[in-house]
Design a protein around this motif. Structure first.
Motif, short mmCIF file in Angstrom:
data_model
loop_
_atom_site.label_atom_id
_atom_site.label_comp_id
_atom_site.label_asym_id
_atom_site.label_seq_id
_atom_site.Cartn_x
_atom_site.Cartn_y
_atom_site.Cartn_z
N ARG A 7 0.83 -1.21 0.00
CA ARG A 7 0.00 0.00 0.00
C ARG A 7 0.87 1.26 0.00
O ARG A 7 1.79 1.40 0.81
N THR A 8 0.61 2.17 -0.93
CA THR A 8 1.35 3.44 -0.96
C THR A 8 0.94 4.29 0.24
O THR A 8 -0.24 4.41 0.56
N ARG A 9 1.95 4.87 0.91
CA ARG A 9 1.67 5.51 2.19
C ARG A 9 0.77 6.74 2.11
O ARG A 9 -0.20 6.84 2.84
N LYS A 10 1.14 7.67 1.26
CA LYS A 10 0.28 8.87 1.14
C LYS A 10 -0.24 8.96 -0.29
O LYS A 10 0.28 9.75 -1.09
N PRO A 11 -1.24 8.17 -0.61
CA PRO A 11 -1.72 8.14 -2.00
C PRO A 11 -2.29 9.49 -2.42
O PRO A 11 -2.82 10.23 -1.60
N TYR B 86 -15.04 -0.26 -1.52
CA TYR B 86 -14.92 -1.08 -2.72
C TYR B 86 -13.60 -0.84 -3.47
O TYR B 86 -13.46 -1.19 -4.64
N LEU B 87 -12.65 -0.19 -2.79
CA LEU B 87 -11.31 0.01 -3.36
C LEU B 87 -10.33 -0.72 -2.45
O LEU B 87 -10.04 -0.28 -1.34
N THR B 88 -9.83 -1.86 -2.93
CA THR B 88 -9.06 -2.74 -2.04
C THR B 88 -7.57 -2.79 -2.38
O THR B 88 -6.78 -3.26 -1.57
N VAL B 89 -7.17 -2.34 -3.58
CA VAL B 89 -5.74 -2.34 -3.93
C VAL B 89 -5.23 -0.90 -3.90
O VAL B 89 -5.89 0.03 -4.37
N TRP B 90 -4.02 -0.72 -3.34
CA TRP B 90 -3.54 0.64 -3.06
C TRP B 90 -2.07 0.85 -3.38
O TRP B 90 -1.43 1.72 -2.82
N ARG B 91 -1.49 0.01 -4.26
CA ARG B 91 -0.13 0.35 -4.73
C ARG B 91 -0.29 1.37 -5.85
O ARG B 91 -0.90 1.08 -6.88
N GLU B 92 0.25 2.56 -5.62
CA GLU B 92 0.01 3.68 -6.53
C GLU B 92 1.04 3.76 -7.64
O GLU B 92 2.25 3.64 -7.39
#
Lengths: 180, 180
Positions: free
Chosen positions: B105-109, B120-126
């Motif tokens: 997960r990207t820290r400060k997206p 409904y947003l489960t992936v967070w690698r930016e």
């Protein structure tokens, strides 16, 4: 082609992209393919190509054409039982392109072809592409094209690109990357 | 969606394309797909799509995103023994895009997501895409994306597009063309 010449042509291609409002990365700039088709006459015959993506399913490129540059006549033959040959869509983004395909010969074509190349251009049904216009070529269809007086930029969307299997009408042509 | 609303959104999308120097034909303008994913909240969730070509081998589209519009999380599942699912390349042409894929997960997206859509947003690698940047998604990879404050235009190059088979994380979503 000498390296210095190649870099100059890459820079010239970049200037056209910039004029058309198309951004490429510094790495893409350094990798612009200068295709002179082995004829060493880049002002008349050649393409400057930015390959965005070419994988085993689809391909996308930007083709830069200097004023009146010609991409010589060729076709994309069947490659295997599963692959009937490359299919491609040309979308004009900037400038004007005169595309020639099999069919009734256009009476007053817009192309201006130096005498020495005429005998290897056998299809003359003209399709004029202005910005926003596009045309899809079925596999194995003979075609060639020329940019208008201002040059042109074409987005090419296609199935996988395998340039070395292209069949050219002019037997002298070798389709290999020219920058070493 | 009411027809008048659809036409207004098509005109708004055209204005973004024009600002980015991208020319489409009057017919393409009338056929811009306004995808609100059945959520009726186009300012927050939606895409405006120009389909240039979608045949049995490849597909090319221009995706217009209004400022901070979100394309909701989804994946392109396998479709048959021969088709492992849609693979796609996003190339940012104008503006800025924040793309999210599986991974740390990207820290400060940079995304700004209205509260009601977060679950409904489960992936967070930016992955940040500026003009000239691109990213290729393997089939069946969860992803979602949002435009920056100015909006964005993305060229999508892909294998054949079969929108109705996309699998969305938000169970309310229906992926069907919305202009009748």
């Amino acid at each position: 082609m000498r390296l210095a010449t190649g870099v100059k042509l890459q820079n010239r291609a970049l200037a056209f992209l910039t004029k058309a409002g198309i951004t490429i990365t510094p790495k893409e700039h350094r990798q612009i393919e200068i295709a002179d088709f082995g004829l060493d006459d880049i002002d008349n015959v050649g393409l400057e190509i930015v390959v965005y993506e070419n994988n085993d399913r689809y391909c996308a490129k930007e083709l830069v054409m200097f004023p009146r540059q010609i991409c010589p006549e060729h076709r994309h033959p069947p490659l295997s039982k599963q692959n009937i040959g490359k299919q491609e869509t040309f979308r004009c983004r900037w400038g004007e392109v005169y595309l020639y395909v099999p069919g009734g010969r256009t009476r007053k074509p817009k192309a201006q072809v130096p005498e020495q190349y005429k005998k290897y251009l056998t299809v003359w049904r003209e399709i004029v592409l202005a910005p926003g216009d596009q045309y899809t070529l079925r596999p194995n269809t003979l075609h060639w094209f020329q940019a208008g007086d201002e040059g042109a930029i074409i987005s090419e969307f296609s199935s996988t690109s395998v340039d070395e299997s292209d069949v050219f009408t002019d037997p002298r042509i070798q389709r290999v990357p020219e920058i070493e």
